[in-house]
Design a protein around this motif. Structure first.
Motif, short mmCIF file in Angstrom:
data_model
loop_
_atom_site.label_atom_id
_atom_site.label_comp_id
_atom_site.label_asym_id
_atom_site.label_seq_id
_atom_site.Cartn_x
_atom_site.Cartn_y
_atom_site.Cartn_z
N CYS B 187 50.97 32.80 63.03
CA CYS B 187 52.17 31.99 63.25
C CYS B 187 52.47 31.04 62.08
O CYS B 187 53.41 30.26 62.14
N GLY B 188 51.64 31.06 61.03
CA GLY B 188 51.92 30.22 59.85
C GLY B 188 51.66 28.75 60.06
O GLY B 188 52.38 27.91 59.51
N VAL B 189 50.64 28.41 60.86
CA VAL B 189 50.29 27.01 61.05
C VAL B 189 48.80 26.81 60.73
O VAL B 189 48.11 27.75 60.35
N ASP B 274 44.57 44.61 55.30
CA ASP B 274 45.82 45.04 54.66
C ASP B 274 45.88 44.57 53.20
O ASP B 274 45.44 43.47 52.88
N LYS B 275 46.51 45.42 52.39
CA LYS B 275 46.62 45.08 50.97
C LYS B 275 47.40 43.77 50.77
O LYS B 275 47.04 42.95 49.92
N SER B 276 48.45 43.58 51.55
CA SER B 276 49.27 42.37 51.37
C SER B 276 48.42 41.13 51.63
O SER B 276 48.56 40.10 50.96
N VAL B 277 47.50 41.22 52.59
CA VAL B 277 46.61 40.08 52.90
C VAL B 277 45.62 39.86 51.75
O VAL B 277 45.43 38.74 51.28
N LEU B 278 45.03 40.96 51.28
CA LEU B 278 44.08 40.86 50.16
C LEU B 278 44.73 40.23 48.94
O LEU B 278 44.17 39.32 48.33
N ASP B 279 45.92 40.73 48.59
CA ASP B 279 46.61 40.21 47.41
C ASP B 279 46.89 38.72 47.56
O ASP B 279 46.73 37.95 46.61
N CYS B 280 47.31 38.34 48.74
CA CYS B 280 47.65 36.94 49.00
C CYS B 280 46.43 36.04 48.82
O CYS B 280 46.51 34.98 48.19
N ILE B 281 45.29 36.46 49.37
CA ILE B 281 44.09 35.62 49.28
C ILE B 281 43.59 35.56 47.84
O ILE B 281 43.17 34.51 47.35
N ILE B 442 44.63 28.20 57.11
CA ILE B 442 45.85 27.52 56.64
C ILE B 442 46.82 28.56 56.09
O ILE B 442 46.42 29.63 55.66
N PRO B 443 48.13 28.24 56.12
CA PRO B 443 49.12 29.18 55.60
C PRO B 443 48.92 29.40 54.10
O PRO B 443 48.72 28.44 53.35
N ALA B 444 48.94 30.68 53.67
CA ALA B 444 48.67 30.97 52.26
C ALA B 444 49.70 31.91 51.65
O ALA B 444 49.58 32.29 50.49
N GLY B 445 50.70 32.32 52.44
CA GLY B 445 51.71 33.21 51.87
C GLY B 445 52.41 33.99 52.96
O GLY B 445 52.16 33.77 54.16
N PHE B 446 53.27 34.91 52.53
CA PHE B 446 54.04 35.72 53.48
C PHE B 446 54.07 37.17 53.00
O PHE B 446 53.99 37.43 51.80
N ILE B 452 50.73 34.75 56.35
CA ILE B 452 49.34 35.18 56.10
C ILE B 452 48.47 33.92 56.08
O ILE B 452 48.84 32.92 55.45
N GLY B 453 47.34 33.99 56.76
CA GLY B 453 46.44 32.84 56.80
C GLY B 453 45.22 33.04 55.93
O GLY B 453 44.71 34.15 55.79
N MET B 454 44.76 31.93 55.34
CA MET B 454 43.52 31.95 54.56
C MET B 454 42.47 31.15 55.33
O MET B 454 42.75 30.06 55.81
#
Lengths: 98, 486
Positions: B187-189, B274-281, B442-446, B452-454
């Protein structure tokens, strides 16, 4: 660990031990679901745990011991306010021994 | 442009209250109006206590001296519906407790009331906190504010969705295997699971007692530390709560990570994420390096056993805890039975949903004669090894950073058919519960408009360290300021 498939009879037995009612559909569904889930636990066979102590709580609670001092507790009417069946100041249940 | 009141953080709302720019009644009306506006599509509440909240807010406004000044005074909040509230329905989103009115407040509720917080209602959840999507609520699913077709995560999906959509300024969730952090991520919080024992569990409806912890769900890290300050502390009513704790988390937020040693356990970045999650972190780790932290890949080889350990221990404890629902003392009771045993079986058959029954069966099996050593004791031993593995890496690293959830929010109905698929959602969050260490998301991207949470994990009682690291990242990024358009 040798994990057998969980038969329907076994599912019924576990449910009886717990006193959990299940429909015949629940029983067949759980028989296959539990078998699948328990199958995943086989992975723990690969861990050598000889000489390792089991952990119940991850953080030891030093504050567990205290003086046994009487203090206020919930009044009876509050304690019984959610009871499905009450007689006088007691929970009312069906006969345990018949 | 000024933000609508419902979008404010706790600390912004407090500033306005202190400067008498708004009243507690204004804040409460803002939350209640927002609930009226978005609740038909979000459905994050089981119960809304609007009248009570307004009454309370007005009384605070009229009697400013009635409570000691606090950061939470006069600010509306929500509670997950497994946290007991005196005289307010507490259902655990279960038919078993659909009419349960607790005769007492949980310790955290007492503490928040003492801080002057205003309860606006109770948040929807997976029944008895068992699930990762809030689809196991016996009443209704909750919808993700970023995409109403998707789940908010779970089991604290109601609280996370309510905070993200501005229906309350903050909420409390409970986290047994990720139930605060995973929905916060989706939820981005911000969601924090404190060290086991930091927050009293008295009045939290028990799921798995050696794993459960209550923690804050908030819009940003400062808010998280403010709520944590208010709820920590030893409680004579919970013998597992710890005596010596700090309660100045918010004051010690520096936002400085210069020299912070970050370990990145490679097992959390392997297949299934997911790749999008990996890239974001990975991107986020670069941001930490820019801020002066050192980032090193490490290995926690036992990670792959955590899911199995959890799904033995948690259902075992749950099967013991939930045996209290017998139709006698409180909760739903089947009336037309012939015998007491028949009554008990039917009470549980009708009162518990499918996931709760599944876990009771799993736990009862794992604890049964002949299997106790093979499952339960074996899992407890591997738990010791996982705990020791974490302890040893914390000799060399201050925090560990990983994804919170292997994916962004999935579609409602997408994973309900296969329990094992659903269990995999908690793969990154479960280890912290097994070890008992604190962890924040914590929110780390979209990715495609979904948050996406970190996850930042720390050593026992190092909440200050992980909050500081989270705060530093937050100061350097804008993700926490993003709000869904509803």
């Amino acid at each position: 660990m040798n994990i057998p498939k969980i038969s329907k009879e076994e599912v019924e037995n576990i449910a009886l031990v717990y006193r959990l009612g299940l429909s015949p559909e629940d029983v067949s569904r759980l028989s296959s679901e539990l078998s699948n889930i328990l199958d995943q636990f086989r992975i723990l066979d690969n861990v050598d745990t000889s000489g390792i102590n089991p952990t119940g709580h991850s953080v030891s609670a030093d504050g567990a011991m205290r003086e046994d001092e009487p203090s206020k507790s919930l009044p009876v009417n509050k304690t019984l306010q959610n009871a499905p069946s009450v007689e006088n100041d007691y929970f009312k249940v069906k006969a345990v021994l018949e | 442009m000024t933000l609508p009141l419902y979008e404010l953080t706790i600390h912004d709302a407090k500033d306005l209250l202190d400067n008498q720019m708004v009243s507690s009644e204004d804040l409460t009306r803002a939350a209640l109006d927002r609930i009226k506006q978005v609740e038909p599509s979000i459905k994050s509440f089981v119960t809304v206590t609007g009248d009570l909240a307004l009454e309370e807010a007005k009384s605070f406004d009229q009697n400013p001296g009635v409570l000691p000044s606090s950061n939470l005074r006069g600010i509306p909040f929500q509670l997950k519906d497994n946290i007991c509230t005196q005289d307010i329905l507490t259902t655990c989103s279960s038919n078993m407790l659909s009419e349960f009115i607790p005769p007492y407040d949980a310790t955290v509720v007492e503490k928040l009331k003492h801080s002057g917080g205003i309860i606006v209602g109770k948040g929807n959840m997976d029944e008895f906190a068992m699930g990762s999507s809030t689809e196991n609520s016996a009443f209704h699913p909750t919808h993700n504010p970023w995409d109403l077709e998707r789940v908010p995560g779970g089991s604290s999906g109601g609280p996370a969705a309510a905070v993200a959509s501005g229906e309350c300024f903050y909420s409390l969730g409970s986290d047994t295997g990720g139930s605060i952090r995973q929905p916060a991520s989706l939820c981005g919080v911000v969601g924090l699971k404190p060290t086991y024992g930091l927050v009293s569990r008295y009045g939290l409806v028990a799921f798995a007692s050696s794993l459960d912890q209550i923690g804050p769900i908030t819009k940003d890290v400062r808010d998280c530390s403010i709520v944590l300050d208010a709820i920590v502390g030893h409680d004579p009513m919970d013998s597992t709560s710890i005596a010596t704790v700090s309660n100045c988390y918010s004051k010690s937020l520096k936002g400085d990570v210069n020299g912070l040693k970050i370990g990145v356990p490679k097992e959390y970045f392997e297949a299934g994420v997911d790749k999008s999650v990996l890239d974001c972190i990975k991107e986020s780790l670069l941001a930490f390096e820019k801020l002066g932290a050192t980032v090193s890949e490490i290995s926690l080889p036992l990670t792959k056993y955590a899911l199995a350990v959890y799904y033995i221990l948690a259902p075992s404890e749950a099967s013991a805890n939930l045996s209290r629902y017998d139709g006698v003392k409180y909760g739903y009771s089947y009336k037309d039975a012939g015998s007491i045993w028949d009554a008990m079986e039917k009470t549980r058959q009708n009162g518990f949903g499918p996931e709760v029954s599944r876990r009771i069966m799993l736990g009862t099996y794992a604890l049964s004669a002949g299997y106790y050593d093979a499952y339960y004791v074996k899992a407890q031993k591997v738990r010791t090894m996982i705990r020791d593995e974490f302890s040893s890496v914390f000799n060399d690293y201050d925090v560990l950073i990983t994804p919170t959830s292997p994916s962004t929010a999935f579609l409602i109905g997408e994973k309900t058919e296969d329990p094992l698929q659903m269990y995999l959602n908690d793969i990154c969050t479960i280890p912290a519960n097994i070890a008992g260490i604190p962890a924040i998301s914590i929110p780390a991207g979209f990715s495609n408009g979904l948050p996406i949470g970190m996850q930042i994990m720390g050593n026992y009682f190092s909440e200050n360290t992980i909050l500081n690291a989270a705060y530093a990242f937050e100061q350097a990024t804008e993700w926490h300021k993003m709000r869904p358009s509803l």
